[in-house]
Design an enzyme around this catalytic site. Structure first.
Site, PDB file in Angstrom:
ATOM      1  N   ARG A   1      -4.028 167.693 -42.785  1.00  0.00           N
ATOM      2  CA  ARG A   1      -4.388 167.958 -44.169  1.00  0.00           C
ATOM      3  C   ARG A   1      -5.684 168.757 -44.288  1.00  0.00           C
ATOM      4  O   ARG A   1      -5.905 169.414 -45.312  1.00  0.00           O
ATOM      5  CB  ARG A   1      -4.479 166.641 -44.954  1.00  0.00           C
ATOM      6  CG  ARG A   1      -3.094 166.044 -45.240  1.00  0.00           C
ATOM      7  CD  ARG A   1      -3.147 164.962 -46.286  1.00  0.00           C
ATOM      8  NE  ARG A   1      -3.818 163.770 -45.840  1.00  0.00           N
ATOM      9  CZ  ARG A   1      -3.262 162.828 -45.080  1.00  0.00           C
ATOM     10  NH1 ARG A   1      -2.005 162.969 -44.667  1.00  0.00           N
ATOM     11  NH2 ARG A   1      -3.929 161.744 -44.743  1.00  0.00           N
TER      12      ARG A   1
ATOM     13  N   TYR B   1      -4.534 166.896 -61.244  1.00  0.00           N
ATOM     14  CA  TYR B   1      -4.236 165.709 -62.044  1.00  0.00           C
ATOM     15  C   TYR B   1      -5.325 164.665 -61.853  1.00  0.00           C
ATOM     16  O   TYR B   1      -6.012 164.624 -60.842  1.00  0.00           O
ATOM     17  CB  TYR B   1      -2.856 165.145 -61.710  1.00  0.00           C
ATOM     18  CG  TYR B   1      -2.708 164.509 -60.355  1.00  0.00           C
ATOM     19  CD1 TYR B   1      -2.891 163.143 -60.184  1.00  0.00           C
ATOM     20  CD2 TYR B   1      -2.352 165.271 -59.244  1.00  0.00           C
ATOM     21  CE1 TYR B   1      -2.737 162.547 -58.944  1.00  0.00           C
ATOM     22  CE2 TYR B   1      -2.201 164.693 -57.998  1.00  0.00           C
ATOM     23  CZ  TYR B   1      -2.400 163.328 -57.856  1.00  0.00           C
ATOM     24  OH  TYR B   1      -2.263 162.749 -56.618  1.00  0.00           O
TER      25      TYR B   1
ATOM     26  N   TYR C   1      -6.026 171.755 -46.953  1.00  0.00           N
ATOM     27  CA  TYR C   1      -7.077 171.884 -47.952  1.00  0.00           C
ATOM     28  C   TYR C   1      -7.830 173.201 -47.791  1.00  0.00           C
ATOM     29  O   TYR C   1      -8.196 173.846 -48.780  1.00  0.00           O
ATOM     30  CB  TYR C   1      -8.042 170.706 -47.860  1.00  0.00           C
ATOM     31  CG  TYR C   1      -7.387 169.362 -48.085  1.00  0.00           C
ATOM     32  CD1 TYR C   1      -6.297 169.233 -48.955  1.00  0.00           C
ATOM     33  CD2 TYR C   1      -7.830 168.218 -47.431  1.00  0.00           C
ATOM     34  CE1 TYR C   1      -5.681 168.008 -49.159  1.00  0.00           C
ATOM     35  CE2 TYR C   1      -7.227 166.987 -47.637  1.00  0.00           C
ATOM     36  CZ  TYR C   1      -6.147 166.890 -48.496  1.00  0.00           C
ATOM     37  OH  TYR C   1      -5.541 165.678 -48.694  1.00  0.00           O
TER      38      TYR C   1
END
Length: 272
Positions: A76, A102, A80
């Site tokens: 990850r 969100y 990113y």
């Protein structure tokens, strides 16, 4: 070709939060930023939210494809970094860019922080606007005022990896419990064995029979939040998702600090 100085004057980034519940928790200011941006990047929990943002601006680009695709193993951190690169590239081109995330764009969301910090170092205009976070939803849905006893909040894996002092007289909130102990950054779930390690760690402050809460905020108006109560010892077998949060109510009462009360000239009798 755009001159670098002109680009820095024109290019900008605003990271906004859309809240947790579709369309209902975004601020007027954040929605306005989306509507007036030249490019909007999104990272939404589902297609409904992505489509709603898409109705606000004609150039909306999802960051979801940067995650590992079916059968792919991808760290990850790489994901990113690629997301940040996509965002800042548009700012370098002189565009007014919005990154719509969100929840709150700066709470358990590193992409916004990374992009804002990079651009600010380089002299670009970059800022973050607050949004309704999962924590704000948690207190409302559980009907708890954290000021009643205080609360402590940790990312679940960080809580396991480092030494932390816990007050059993306050609420304890562990975020991303569905990833507890997952250190490779290539998987999106924990295991019962790792959760058992967490249970044994929490036994320092809580009995095994102590009731805990698995919480998941509603993301659609037709949904209800998930509020599931179980015993601490049953956590390894709990059904968890990537949006699950663990909330542990106090197991002890607050204890008066008599020395401080004396110094303040306050009588312990005032507290009943």
């Amino acid at each position: 070709m755009i001159d670098s100085m002109d680009s820095k004057q024109q290019g900008s980034l605003v990271c906004v939060g859309t809240g947790l519940n579709l369309a209902g928790q975004i601020t007027v200011l954040s929605q306005s930023y989306i509507e007036h941006a030249e490019v909007v990047f999104t990272l939404m929990p589902d297609g409904f939210a992505e489509r709603w943002v898409g109705r606000l601006n004609k150039d909306v680009r999802s960051l979801q494809p940067f995650y590992a695709q079916k059968g792919e193993v991808k760290n990850r951190r790489e994901t990113y970094a690629q997301m940040v690169a996509a965002i800042v590239t548009q700012v370098y081109l002189g565009k007014k860019v919005v990154c719509a995330l969100y929840g709150h764009p700066g709470v358990f969301a590193c992409v916004g922080h990374m992009a804002v910090e990079q651009l600010q170092r380089e002299g670009y205009r970059a800022q973050m606007e607050p949004g309704v976070s999962a924590e704000a939803c948690l207190w409302a849905d559980l009907g708890v005022d954290p000021a009643s006893s205080g609360h402590q909040s940790f990312e679940a894996s960080q809580f396991m990896y480092y030494q932390h002092a816990v007050s059993a007289a306050a609420y304890l909130v562990l975020w991303q419990i569905g990833l507890a102990g997952e250190h490779t950054l290539t998987k999106f779930h924990t295991t019962s064995d790792k959760l058992q390690v967490l249970v044994e760690l929490l036994q320092q402050w809580y009995p095994l029979e102590h009731e805990i809460i698995i919480y998941e905020a509603a993301t659609l108006p037709i949904q209800s939040p998930r509020i599931e109560t179980l015993r601490l010892k049953d956590l390894p077998n709990a059904r968890l998702t990537d949006i699950s949060t663990l909330c542990i109510p106090p197991s002890e009462k607050l204890t008066l600090n008599h020395q401080a009360l004396t110094q303040l000239g306050i009588s312990a009798d005032d507290f009943g």
